[in-house]
Design an enzyme around this catalytic site. Structure first.
Site, mmCIF file in Angstrom:
data_model
loop_
_atom_site.group_PDB
_atom_site.id
_atom_site.type_symbol
_atom_site.label_atom_id
_atom_site.label_comp_id
_atom_site.label_asym_id
_atom_site.label_seq_id
_atom_site.Cartn_x
_atom_site.Cartn_y
_atom_site.Cartn_z
ATOM 1 N N ASP A 71 0.925 -1.232 -0.193
ATOM 2 C CA ASP A 71 0.113 -0.160 -0.010
ATOM 3 C C ASP A 71 0.912 1.308 -0.132
ATOM 4 O OD1 ASP A 71 0.692 -0.527 2.968
ATOM 5 O OD2 ASP A 71 -0.547 0.753 3.623
ATOM 6 N N GLU A 135 0.249 -0.807 5.879
ATOM 7 C CA GLU A 135 1.146 0.016 6.451
ATOM 8 C C GLU A 135 0.963 1.224 6.710
ATOM 9 O OE1 GLU A 135 5.108 1.213 7.573
ATOM 10 O OE2 GLU A 135 3.992 1.638 6.049
#
EC number: 3.5.1.18
Length: 380
Positions: A71, A135
């Site tokens: 991500d 994250e």
């Protein structure tokens, strides 16, 4: 056939995986790993995508783990970018795009190294990859979810390497053997509103909170420890929401962020903040409430077998002996550290989260070589 980590990085950058969107990035990695004989499981929790992959026997005595994320943060103003933030374009010796540095290049390099390793020299043990899509967000359903699932399923890692960008200027100069803790303190001061010409008839929350913030920011938390720099406290917000210049408001808010070393814990710092707030409240008659959010405690993987393994591989491939460091912000290593020893090593991170994020192409293949050497040496 060896996997080209540069091409894989570009393909991953072309996946618009802004948290919490998967964008096709984990699907791509899963296809590659499955095709190389890894057992892959999607561990999605609360709509957050995650991938667990293992080559080798479950429960092997020696299991090398890798942790990373696909991500990315939002691009901001796309018009401000020189190149398409999701184009994965290679130009002028750089690979451009959101996530190129943080950390799709690191993920691509390890995936390529792991596939080459298990196909060329199958180890007596297992290789595990834990790749999350959470994250850059709240980090509550990403690596944490993967570790929860692993514990429930009897999966484990003996050691773990996190592929975050760790080098300030040159590939090979720094690795992370720990991280500072992080906490945010939210203060709300409640006084009595009044006319600014008659301050004695009011209780000024602005003055009270300013006094508290001054006390906090002028205090030396510590002077550093053996493996950590001094802890820091930064004032990040101070708000009254008061447009009137002749009114003492009834409410004022402030926020501070503390990055702390192993001389403290989130609980000990919370107690200190509460004591300081109580002193100022008693002196001023203004009520001061505290709400604290602890994002992670400090941790350290003491220099030893794992850090030496990484350092030797880095030095062999780059000629540089990486400095063991605990500087910088938080990472998902703070979750992994409760599971097994963990060290972080990756590329130069100068442009991460910036407009025109990019990675030097010449760093990606050497990073794969470093990761491949780490795997070979670990199972030697």
């Amino acid at each position: 056939m060896p996997i080209d980590p540069v091409a894989l990085t570009a393909d991953l950058v072309r996946c618009p995986s802004v948290t919490p969107e998967e964008g096709g990035a984990l699907d791509l990695i899963e296809r590659i790993l499955s095709g190389a004989g890894f057992d892959c499981t999607r561990v999605d929790r609360n709509g957050v995508p995650n991938l667990f992959a293992r080559w080798g026997r479950k429960g092997a005595n020696r299991t090398f783990g890798f942790n990373g994320h696909t991500d990315v943060v939002p691009v901001g103003d796309a018009a401000a970018w020189t190149r398409d933030p999701f184009g994965g374009e290679i130009a002028d010796g750089w690979l451009w795009g959101r996530g190129a540095t943080d950390m799709k290049s690191g993920v691509a390099a390890f995936v390529a190294a792991a596939v080459d390793f298990v196909q060329e020299t199958p180890p007596d043990g297992a290789v595990v990859l834990t790749i999350t899509g959470d994250e850059e967000g709240d980090s509550t359903d990403g690596t944490v979810a993967l570790l929860d699932w692993m514990a429930a399923e009897g999966e484990a890692m003996s050691v773990c390497l996190v592929g975050e960008p760790t080098c300030p200027e040159r590939l090979g100069e720094m690795m992370k053997i720990g991280r500072r803790g992080s906490m945010t303190a939210f203060f709300t001061a409640r006084g009595v509103q009044g006319h600014s010409a008659y301050p004695h008839r009011a209780k000024n929350p602005v003055a009270a909170l300013a006094r508290l913030i001054d006390r906090l920011s002028s205090h030396d938390l510590d002077y550093g420890t053996e493996h950590f720099d001094a802890s820091t406290l930064a004032v990040t917000t101070f708000d009254t929401g008061n447009p009137a210049t002749n009114v003492i408001p009834a409410l004022c808010r402030a926020t501070v962020n503390i990055r702390f070393n192993d001389a403290h814990s989130g609980a000990s710092l919370t107690r200190w903040l509460e004591e300081e707030a109580a002193r100022v409240a008693a002196d001023t008659g203004v009520e001061i409430a505290l709400s604290a959010k602890i994002s992670g405690e400090s941790f350290l993987t003491p220099p030893g077998e794992l850090s030496e393994l990484v350092a030797r591989a880095v030095e062999a491939e780059t000629g540089l002996r990486p400095e063991p460091s605990t500087s910088g912000g938080t990472s998902d290593a703070r979750f992994v550290r409760a599971h097994c020893p963990v060290v972080e090593f990756g590329l130069v991170g100068k442009t991460m989260h910036q407009v025109d994020e990019r990675v030097e192409v010449a760093q990606i293949e050497p990073l794969k070589a470093i990761y491949l050497r780490i795997l070979k040496d670990y199972f030697a």
